[in-house]
Design a protein around this motif. Structure first.
Motif, short mmCIF file in Angstrom:
data_model
loop_
_atom_site.label_atom_id
_atom_site.label_comp_id
_atom_site.label_asym_id
_atom_site.label_seq_id
_atom_site.Cartn_x
_atom_site.Cartn_y
_atom_site.Cartn_z
N THR A 1 -7.65 12.35 -3.64
CA THR A 1 -6.51 11.21 -3.49
C THR A 1 -5.19 11.61 -3.92
OG1 THR A 1 -6.90 10.65 -5.93
CG2 THR A 1 -7.98 9.08 -4.10
N GLU B 1 -1.52 3.39 -2.55
CA GLU B 1 -3.06 3.12 -2.87
C GLU B 1 -3.54 2.51 -1.66
OE1 GLU B 1 -6.58 1.99 -3.97
OE2 GLU B 1 -5.19 0.32 -3.06
N ARG B 2 -4.86 3.11 -1.23
CA ARG B 2 -5.30 2.44 0.10
C ARG B 2 -6.48 1.87 -0.09
NH1 ARG B 2 -0.50 3.50 2.14
NH2 ARG B 2 0.07 5.68 2.15
N PRO C 1 -11.66 7.65 -6.68
CA PRO C 1 -10.46 8.61 -6.84
C PRO C 1 -10.88 9.67 -7.46
CG PRO C 1 -9.65 6.41 -7.20
CD PRO C 1 -11.33 6.07 -7.00
N SER D 1 0.76 -1.47 -0.11
CA SER D 1 0.15 0.20 -0.16
C SER D 1 0.87 1.32 -0.13
CB SER D 1 -1.07 -0.07 1.35
OG SER D 1 -1.59 1.33 1.24
N ALA E 1 -2.76 9.74 -2.64
CA ALA E 1 -2.53 8.21 -3.37
C ALA E 1 -1.70 8.20 -4.61
CB ALA E 1 -4.10 7.72 -3.87
N GLN E 2 -1.45 9.36 -5.11
CA GLN E 2 -0.40 9.42 -6.25
C GLN E 2 0.98 9.38 -5.92
OE1 GLN E 2 -1.90 9.19 -9.10
NE2 GLN E 2 -3.79 9.07 -8.39
#
Length: 456
Positions: free
Chosen positions: A436, A315-316, A431, A310, A439-440
């Motif tokens: 997010t 990414e979650r 997303p 993760s 997240a990137q």
């Protein structure tokens, strides 16, 4: 007094600083959480004896099991908001002394009312521990590293399962009748009182913030502060800083929906695992204890692997949802395995690994949207909703088991709750540009953004 600019640290120095933080903070926090899970879950092993001694029904057991989470939920938000004001050390001291004494007091219950009251008080005493630690970690660890730290801390759940099963089984068999007390009474005393003593140790060892940590050098403090500031600036636009503003963000409630499934389903594992194993035909308490450790041994490895993946991929959502759905599927398959002990152990292993694998990525998600007082209150609200789900789930399962004479429908219920939570989270946190950013993948390495003033 002179001003001096500290040169940019390289990645190895940054990594070394956070490894030092990890070794200083995580072991003592893990110990606290190990004891917490032993004390909240040992009732599942004590049940193997006290149900007959006290003439409790499965409905009585389920309600008492759930009342822990009701007490936890009622006091969780106030406890966590108070932590933000008075600091982690004082909060954890209060929490651990109170819950240790409540857990030990269960040794002297003689009626369902005693069981209900003490389980509620145990939950009220422990309230704020988990969200408090999550909030505490946000003051030390930047988001890009937080999933691994969170998963490392939450591996305490698996460690507690590895330790608690054999320990509880041994206590039940070895102490029954000692000094006129039953084995289940010794179980509560032996596993409850050390928690109160550990609270004092934590108070003496922890620092409330990096700024008050005497074991950090000025340069290490600068690295931690710089990394926190750098990543805070990256996600500043999408975060809520005040609890009132966070309450208007629908994502908070969708994460709470996932929390209901994850906490309720996960809480059911230690509560019913000994009963499930006995239902397969195993009668010896120590054997049940040994077998109950197997799922947690595998799960602690899976938990760390999922967390690392993760963090590496930033990414979650899917890292939380897929293990949760796997856990839900195993809950639903368990009724077909009740006549096959090793099949049941295998399903329990995959189920436990799925639950714990989801914890690191999922509990990193609230801090992607919240900071400041909103993080303290928001994380507590999410876990409070999960706690309410964990109250109703065992209460419902205990009632269904008493009414039908079978645990089957209860196992289906746990699976359905977890699956629904995962779907709600996936759909509600899709997303987009505002949700997010963290997240990137970051471009390049993170560096200190400002000069550090050093007094010479």
């Amino acid at each position: 007094m002179t001003d001096r600019t500290i040169d940019m640290p390289d990645r190895q120095e940054v990594d070394a600083t956070f490894r030092k933080v990890a070794w200083r903070l995580v072991p003592i926090l893990m110990l606290a959480y190990v004891l917490a899970f032993i004390d909240r879950g040992n009732v599942g092993f004590a049940k193997l004896q006290f149900m007959g001694d006290l003439h409790f029904s499965e409905a009585t057991f389920g309600l008492g099991g759930g009342l822990f989470y009701l007490g936890y939920s009622v006091f969780e938000i106030p406890s966590n908001l108070w932590l933000a004001r008075i600091g982690a050390r004082t909060t954890l001291l209060r929490i651990m002394i109170c819950w240790g004494l409540c857990s030990a007091a269960l040794a002297f219950m003689t009626a369902p009312s005693h069981y209900y009251i003490l389980r509620f008080l145990l939950g009220a005493a422990e309230a704020g521990l988990f969200p408090g630690v999550l909030f505490y970690l946000t003051t030390w660890i930047p988001p890009s590293r937080r999933s691994q730290f969170t998963a490392l801390f939450m591996s305490a759940i698996a460690i507690s399962g590895i330790v608690s099963g054999p320990l509880s089984g041994a206590i039940l068999g070895a102490t029954d009748g000692l000094l006129g007390l039953k084995g289940w009474q010794w179980l509560f005393l032996i596993e409850g009182l050390p928690s109160a003593l550990t609270g004092i140790v934590i108070y003496l060892v922890l620092a409330d913030s990096p700024q008050t940590a005497k074991w950090l050098s000025a340069r290490e403090l600068g690295i931690i502060t710089g990394e926190l500031q750098s990543e805070a600036n990256t996600g500043q636009q999408q975060r809520q800083h005040h609890f009132a503003a966070a309450l208007r963000d629908k994502r908070l409630y969708l994460l709470a929906g996932m929390s209901v499934g994850l906490i309720a389903g996960g809480a059911g594992i230690p509560l019913w695992l000994p009963t499930i194993l006995r239902g397969t035909g195993i009668r010896d308490s120590f054997t049940i204890g040994l077998l109950s450790a197997i799922p947690y041994i595998i799960a602690v490895v899976v938990q760390q692997l999922v967390a690392r993946s993760s963090d590496r991929l930033r990414e979650r959502r899917w890292h939380a949802a897929v293990p949760t759905l796997l856990c839900a599927f195993c809950w639903m398959l368990l009724p077909q395995a009740m006549s096959h002990p090793w099949m049941a152990v295998s399903l329990l292993t995959v189920m436990t690994a799925g639950y714990l694998g989801a914890t690191g990525p999922f509990w990193t998600m609230p801090s992607l949207y919240l900071s400041g007082s909103a993080a303290a209150g928001g994380i507590a609200l999410i876990t409070t909703c999960g706690g309410i789900g964990a109250f109703f789930a065992p209460t419902l399962v205990g009632w269904m088991t008493t009414a039908t004479g079978s645990l089957t429908y209860g196992l289906y219920a746990y699976g359905a709750i977890m699956a629904l939570g995962a779907v709600v989270m996936l759909v509600g946190t899709r997303p987009n540009g505002s949700a997010t950013a963290t997240a990137q993948p970051h471009e390049g390495e993170l560096r200190l953004a400002a000069k550090q003033r050093v007094d010479v």
